[in-house]
Design an enzyme around this catalytic site. Structure first.
Site, mmCIF file in Angstrom:
data_model
loop_
_atom_site.group_PDB
_atom_site.id
_atom_site.type_symbol
_atom_site.label_atom_id
_atom_site.label_comp_id
_atom_site.label_asym_id
_atom_site.label_seq_id
_atom_site.Cartn_x
_atom_site.Cartn_y
_atom_site.Cartn_z
ATOM 1 N N ASP A 119 1.040 -1.180 -0.013
ATOM 2 C CA ASP A 119 -0.058 0.066 0.051
ATOM 3 C C ASP A 119 0.992 1.272 0.036
ATOM 4 O OD1 ASP A 119 0.787 -0.021 2.717
ATOM 5 O OD2 ASP A 119 -1.107 0.520 3.419
ATOM 6 N N ASN A 373 7.851 -9.436 3.843
ATOM 7 C CA ASN A 373 6.529 -9.001 4.610
ATOM 8 C C ASN A 373 5.247 -9.528 3.931
ATOM 9 O OD1 ASN A 373 5.202 -7.368 6.609
ATOM 10 N ND2 ASN A 373 4.160 -6.566 4.585
ATOM 11 N N GLU A 374 4.476 -10.248 4.471
ATOM 12 C CA GLU A 374 3.421 -10.768 4.156
ATOM 13 C C GLU A 374 3.245 -11.473 2.788
ATOM 14 O OE1 GLU A 374 0.249 -8.017 4.565
ATOM 15 O OE2 GLU A 374 0.227 -8.236 6.841
ATOM 16 N N TYR A 429 -5.363 -8.291 12.000
ATOM 17 C CA TYR A 429 -6.088 -7.083 11.782
ATOM 18 C C TYR A 429 -7.680 -7.326 12.412
ATOM 19 C CZ TYR A 429 -2.566 -4.307 9.784
ATOM 20 O OH TYR A 429 -1.136 -3.580 9.917
ATOM 21 N N GLU A 464 2.385 -6.378 13.394
ATOM 22 C CA GLU A 464 1.482 -5.466 12.888
ATOM 23 C C GLU A 464 -0.124 -5.772 13.723
ATOM 24 O OE1 GLU A 464 0.895 -4.635 8.795
ATOM 25 O OE2 GLU A 464 2.833 -4.928 8.423
HETATM 26 C C1 BDP Z 1 -0.464 -5.045 6.208
HETATM 27 C C2 BDP Z 1 0.793 -4.358 5.415
HETATM 28 C C3 BDP Z 1 1.368 -3.158 5.593
HETATM 29 C C4 BDP Z 1 -0.122 -2.326 5.419
HETATM 30 C C5 BDP Z 1 -1.300 -2.851 6.327
HETATM 31 C C6 BDP Z 1 -2.544 -1.955 6.398
HETATM 32 O O1 BDP Z 1 2.039 -5.368 5.849
HETATM 33 O O2 BDP Z 1 2.133 -2.765 4.858
HETATM 34 O O3 BDP Z 1 -0.090 -1.140 5.471
HETATM 35 O O4 BDP Z 1 -1.449 -4.207 6.076
HETATM 36 O O5 BDP Z 1 -3.348 -2.123 5.429
HETATM 37 O O6 BDP Z 1 -0.986 -5.773 5.126
HETATM 38 O O7 BDP Z 1 -2.495 -0.881 6.937
#
Ligand code: BDP
Length: 552
Positions: A119, A373-374, A429, A464
């Site tokens: 993103d 990352n991911e 998340y 995260e």
């Molecule tokens: C994760 C990513 C990160 C994004 C975040 C988001 O690792 O780079 O900025 O989500 O959606 O998937 O805020």
């Protein structure tokens, strides 16, 4: 164009902002008069994403990868005391074989669109400094220092020195403490040295020694001197525990970005120091260089101030299955295939790991290599892709744990690569992208998943978690996007972490709001910052300060 800076943040207007392709930099430089007889080097700390460099009309080097340094010996092309013309063409494009990957889509009207699977905005150009410097012709070309062992009051360090050039030489080592006093000596290009009454490098107390490497010529004259700072500390994983100097360490802090208005991803020393001071203010003891290696100044600062770093390659977005609709019209695609992420991509990735470790191996602040990352870690092809990269990382540096940040859909039953790694870095998340606004369900699902991961017997760092938050938006009902919701969501995660021993770290996404590509989930960028893009605290900053510092 100012250097360092992202050209597409400096120039106003859509065309410059979304420009795709080659960008030319050129300037005339005076070579210092005193450099006659020296080896003259042109060094670029980063060119995002690739570059070709000329001195006069001669091509002197080229480089792939936007976040690691490269250099050219230009001695034969310049003269001390005279002018030289430096030309650099930087290319901004991301393609299937670049790290990070992407592709350029041609629209019906012929315009080009850069597609990518992360993103943050694709800021490009000369984002870091360009140096002209001189060394002796026979010179120290590399130094590696490692902590071999710490036993009680003393420590044995190991070192390896590489020398380039033709002159006969021998190597002399003096280890100096932070006051400059010599505390150990050794001879030879490779060996060990013993430091008595050693002062360890610790989180919050970044004590540094210097390995002073001296090259002596045949007559005993000094040919070159290279002072390499280092810290004495050990890092180990023991079951669920992450140990620094044998003591359990709990990570607090953030995933960050090199991002600021006007500079884009261009390095700015004042912003960097300000960010470190804000991390100190809030009680953060660590950060991850999400999602690319940062300017080396970050690590120098972290070394000196005892800030712990998870150091990440630019391998972000190796995932065509994020459900984020990133591919627009392009339709569903497999992450790993002959026309997407394939062997040449893996080769670029391997090179990115090599360059990261070559650059950062001597930084005591770096305690984990995060090699991606991911990525998409659900299809079996992920294992074939990652297994050799993990092996290569371990071969290059057997002293640090290796990890990657796992994507939320790659749950314990579905992920096929986590057993290859030492520490589980999880990005989750719940309450935001899943169960939006329902923190009760989110808490239950988060805890259930973490307990499953904990059965793997490895330490877990949540690298995260967070919620987009519009500063100044308040809500009596804790609605998503409000400052209250961000505070509540983070508090919910922290309750869960505190119930699970295997969770040894919490790094919130993100330290500050940052610029992104356009998209309907982004309103003027990603707003998951605990600070705004111009570094003002949201309510969550004060709540975190209370958790992490206790004294606030
Ligand atoms: C994760 C990513 C990160 C994004 C975040 C988001 O690792 O780079 O900025 O989500 O959606 O998937 O805020």
């Amino acid at each position: 164009m100012p250097v360092p800076a992202s050209f597409n943040a400096v120039l106003p207007g859509r065309d410059a902002h979304h420009y795709i392709g080659d960008v030319w930099y050129q300037r005339i430089v005076q070579v210092p008069r005193g450099w006659d007889g020296e080896r003259i080097v042109l060094r670029l700390d980063a060119a995002t994403h690739r570059a070709v460099v000329w001195v006069g009309d001669t091509q002197v080097t080229e480089h792939e990868g936007g976040y690691t340094p490269f250099e050219a010996d230009v001695t034969e092309h310049v003269r001390a005391g005279e002018q030289m013309r430096v030309t650099v063409v930087v290319n901004t494009e991301l393609h299937w074989h670049s790290i990070p990957p992407g592709f350029v889509q041609e629209l019906e009207d012929g315009r080009l669109l850069q597609q990518y699977f992360h993103d943050f905005f694709n800021y490009a150009g000369l984002n870091r400094s360009v140096w002209l410097h001189a060394t002796p012709r026979t010179h120290v070309s590399d130094v590696t220092v490692t902590t071999a062992e710490v036993d009680g009051q003393s420590s044995t360090i190991g070192y390896v020195v590489a020398v380039a050039g033709d002159d006969m030489h021998s190597v002399r080592i003096v280890v100096r403490d932070a006051d400059g006093a010599a505390v150990a000596r050794a001879d030879g290009a490779e060996g060990t040295a013993r430091i008595e009454r050693v002062q360890l490098w610790r989180p919050g107390a970044g004590y540094l020694y210097t390995l002073e490497v001296t090259l002596l010529g045949a007559g005993g004259e000094v040919v070159d001197v290279y002072p390499q700072p280092f810290g004495v500390r050990t890092v180990a994983v023991d079951g669920h525990r992450f140990l620094i100097n044998g003591e359990p360490f709990q990570f607090t802090g953030f995933g960050k970005h090199e991002d600021f208005p006007v500079h884009g991803r261009g390095f700015d020393l004042a912003v960097m120091v300000h960010d470190f001071q804000l991390m100190l203010w809030i009680g953060a003891n660590s950060f991850r260089t999400s999602h690319y290696p940062y300017d080396e100044a970050f690590l120098d600062y972290a070394d000196r101030h005892g800030v712990v770093v998870i150091d990440e390659t630019a391998a972000v977005g190796l995932n065509l299955d994020t459900g984020a609709g990133v591919l627009n019209q392009a339709g569903p695609m497999d992450t790993y295939s002959d026309t997407t992420i394939d062997a040449p991509t893996q080769q670029t990735h391997r090179q990115a790991i090599r360059e990261l470790i070559a650059r950062d191996k001597n930084h005591p602040s770096v305690v984990i290599w995060s090699i991606a990352n991911e990525p998409d870690t659900i299809p079996p092809a992920a294992r074939a892709y990652f297994e050799p990269l993990v092996a290569e990382t371990r071969r290059l540096d057997p002293t640090r744990p290796v990890a990657f940040a796992n994507f939320m859909t790659a749950t314990p039953e579905r992920d096929v690569i986590s057993d290859l790694f030492d520490v589980l870095l999880l990005n989750r998340y719940y309450g935001w992208y899943a169960n939006t606004g329902d923190l009760i369900t989110a808490e239950r699902l988060l805890e259930a998943e973490l307990r499953q991961w904990a059965q793997r017997g490895k330490p877990i760092v949540m690298t995260e978690y967070g919620a987009d938050t519009q500063p100044g938006l308040h809500s009596m009902t804790n609605e998503p996007w409000s400052e209250e919701f961000q505070v509540e969501l983070l508090a919910m995660y922290h309750r869960v972490f505190d119930r699970i021993d295997a969770v040894v770290g919490e790094q919130i996404w993100n330290f500050a709001d940052f610029a992104t590509r356009s998209g309907i989930t982004r309103v003027d960028g990603n707003k998951k910052g605990v600070f705004t893009r111009d570094r003002r605290p949201k309510a969550s900053a004060h709540a975190l300060r209370r958790r992490w510092r206790g004294d606030a």
